[in-house]
Design an enzyme around this catalytic site. Structure first.
Site, short mmCIF file in Angstrom:
data_model
loop_
_atom_site.label_atom_id
_atom_site.label_comp_id
_atom_site.label_asym_id
_atom_site.label_seq_id
_atom_site.Cartn_x
_atom_site.Cartn_y
_atom_site.Cartn_z
N GLY B 12 -3.92 -3.21 -7.05
CA GLY B 12 -2.66 -2.86 -6.39
C GLY B 12 -1.83 -4.11 -6.17
CB ILE B 17 -0.54 -4.80 1.08
CG1 ILE B 17 0.25 -4.20 2.26
CG2 ILE B 17 -1.92 -5.25 1.56
CD1 ILE B 17 -0.38 -2.96 2.85
CG ASP B 38 -0.07 -2.33 -9.45
OD1 ASP B 38 -0.14 -2.60 -8.23
OD2 ASP B 38 0.43 -1.28 -9.89
NE ARG B 85 2.51 10.10 6.99
CZ ARG B 85 1.91 10.45 8.13
NH1 ARG B 85 0.81 11.16 8.10
NH2 ARG B 85 2.40 10.07 9.29
NE ARG B 91 -4.55 10.58 9.39
CZ ARG B 91 -4.63 9.27 9.29
NH1 ARG B 91 -3.54 8.57 9.14
NH2 ARG B 91 -5.79 8.65 9.34
CG ASN B 98 -3.98 7.05 -0.84
OD1 ASN B 98 -3.40 7.03 -1.93
ND2 ASN B 98 -3.48 6.48 0.25
CB ILE B 122 -6.93 -2.62 2.89
CG1 ILE B 122 -6.38 -3.21 1.60
CG2 ILE B 122 -8.02 -3.48 3.45
CD1 ILE B 122 -5.83 -4.60 1.80
NE ARG B 154 -0.31 -1.31 14.28
CZ ARG B 154 -0.55 -0.42 13.32
NH1 ARG B 154 -1.37 0.59 13.55
NH2 ARG B 154 0.02 -0.52 12.14
CG HIS B 179 -3.79 4.22 11.81
ND1 HIS B 179 -4.25 3.10 12.45
CD2 HIS B 179 -3.62 3.88 10.52
CE1 HIS B 179 -4.37 2.12 11.57
NE2 HIS B 179 -3.99 2.57 10.38
#
Lengths: 231, 231
Positions: B12, B17, B38, B85, B91, B98, B122, B154, B179
């Site tokens: 990727g 990222i 990629d 997304r 989701r 994924n 990740i 966070r 999350h």
């Protein structure tokens, strides 16, 4: 732990280059006291949050859409806060808008960071925006620079790829002038894996590969057009 | 000079990222032998060129849209190669696509890099994509991990901001679960500038600031919704 504890103001920090510079200053342990500035506050907050989430030890990173706050007391200023060229824009369109931004940057530095030790201007056309920022900042010429080695590194990259040697085995690559057809690409001084460029042009092989005059011409064209591909 | 000379495959690598990970591996002198992969070859070439233009000394960075070439002989695999997304996606939509990518990653690792020492997955939902990649890779469980500390960081960031203390002065922040609303945010173990969290909740101030039960609730909500803001 970090190379300097002095304040670095990064202008245009919501953008890809600006936010990347902040990350790299911290990752390479170059600077930890960083003021991120961008007029686009919402994007800037997101970029700052990403940096906070990396949790660099000892980092003191702040963000603000207030240019006065960002620049006051800054020892170093790095600006990638120009506008990129958009579809249908000529290079001259870019020149005008970005030089206005550079003038503003210079004036702001004069007002808020007159003791800045070093300023780097990295938005295009960098030779002209850098000069504009210098003039309006009132700083000594030796204190304002631009990102100047990109085309030379492109030349190094291209030759390393041609000869399939590690990039650092290609030395002495130099270009002069802005991105585009007017750029001068110098042969003098280039050494590929220990072989001077003149010998290569005379037919000597490096790593089993030669470079014809025609191929060298293609490499130069590629480098001259490198800017057009990106900006 | 670099921490390891072993091969790291970054999957990727045309994305924000992935390309950032490559840069950081080099900037932090962690790894120099990197295969960028990629399926989007054109974007990948651009990302690789950017890395070449940094001219990291000793770097051996290659790029390929051929997954076999990228993974063969890889000692480490880092994949941020999932899909983000998009507008209107649930989701669950993300989960399905994924996880198919994660299964493919696992199978490819099994075929081309069965001796990989460590794999990091990740892309979201990372707890499930990581498990999927693990199962299909056939690697030992201790060799596959995900990016797991983001929510905890966070929380650390948010508390540091509330009390206006350096981020590293907030320790012991832990969250559990994906999350979202089901995430557990732990109080136990949190220490802010030397003060245990229980004392803070009992009214003790840190740096002249207190944290009410209501404010703590707001912080937790902020952390739980952190994923929704980004993905």
């Amino acid at each position: 732990m970090y190379l300097t504890q002095e304040k670095v103001a990064v202008m245009g920090a919501a953008g890809a280059i600006g936010s990347n510079i902040v990350q790299d200053l911290l990752s390479t342990k170059t600077a930890c006291r960083i003021a991120m500035y961008d007029p686009f506050a919402q994007g800037l907050e997101g970029a700052a949050e990403e940096i906070y989430h990396c949790a660099y030890p000892g980092a003191e990173v702040s963000w603000t859409a207030d240019v006065k706050e960002a620049l006051t007391g800054a020892d170093y200023v790095i600006s990638s806060g120009g506008a990129p060229r958009k579809e249908g824009m000529t290079r001259e369109d870019l020149l005008k808008g970005n030089c206005e931004i550079a003038r503003g940057l210079g004036e702001d530095i004069k007002h808020y960071a007159p003791n800045a030790k070093f300023v780097v201007v990295i938005f295009n056309p960098a030779d002209i925006t850098g000069l504009t920022a210098l003039v309006y900042s009132g700083l000594a010429p030796g204190r304002v620079s631009t990102l100047a080695a990109l085309d030379s590194t492109r030349l190094q990259t291209k030759l390393a790829q041609h000869f399939a040697v590690p990039q650092e085995r290609v030395t002495g690559c130099r270009t002069y002038g802005g991105h585009g057809e007017q750029m001068a690409v110098f042969e003098d001084g280039i050494v590929v894996d220990g072989v001077p460029f003149a010998e290569i042009m005379a037919g000597k092989q490096v790593n089993g590969k030669s470079l014809s005059a025609e191929e060298w011409q293609e490499v130069q064209t590629h480098i001259r057009q490198g800017g057009a591909r990106i900006i």
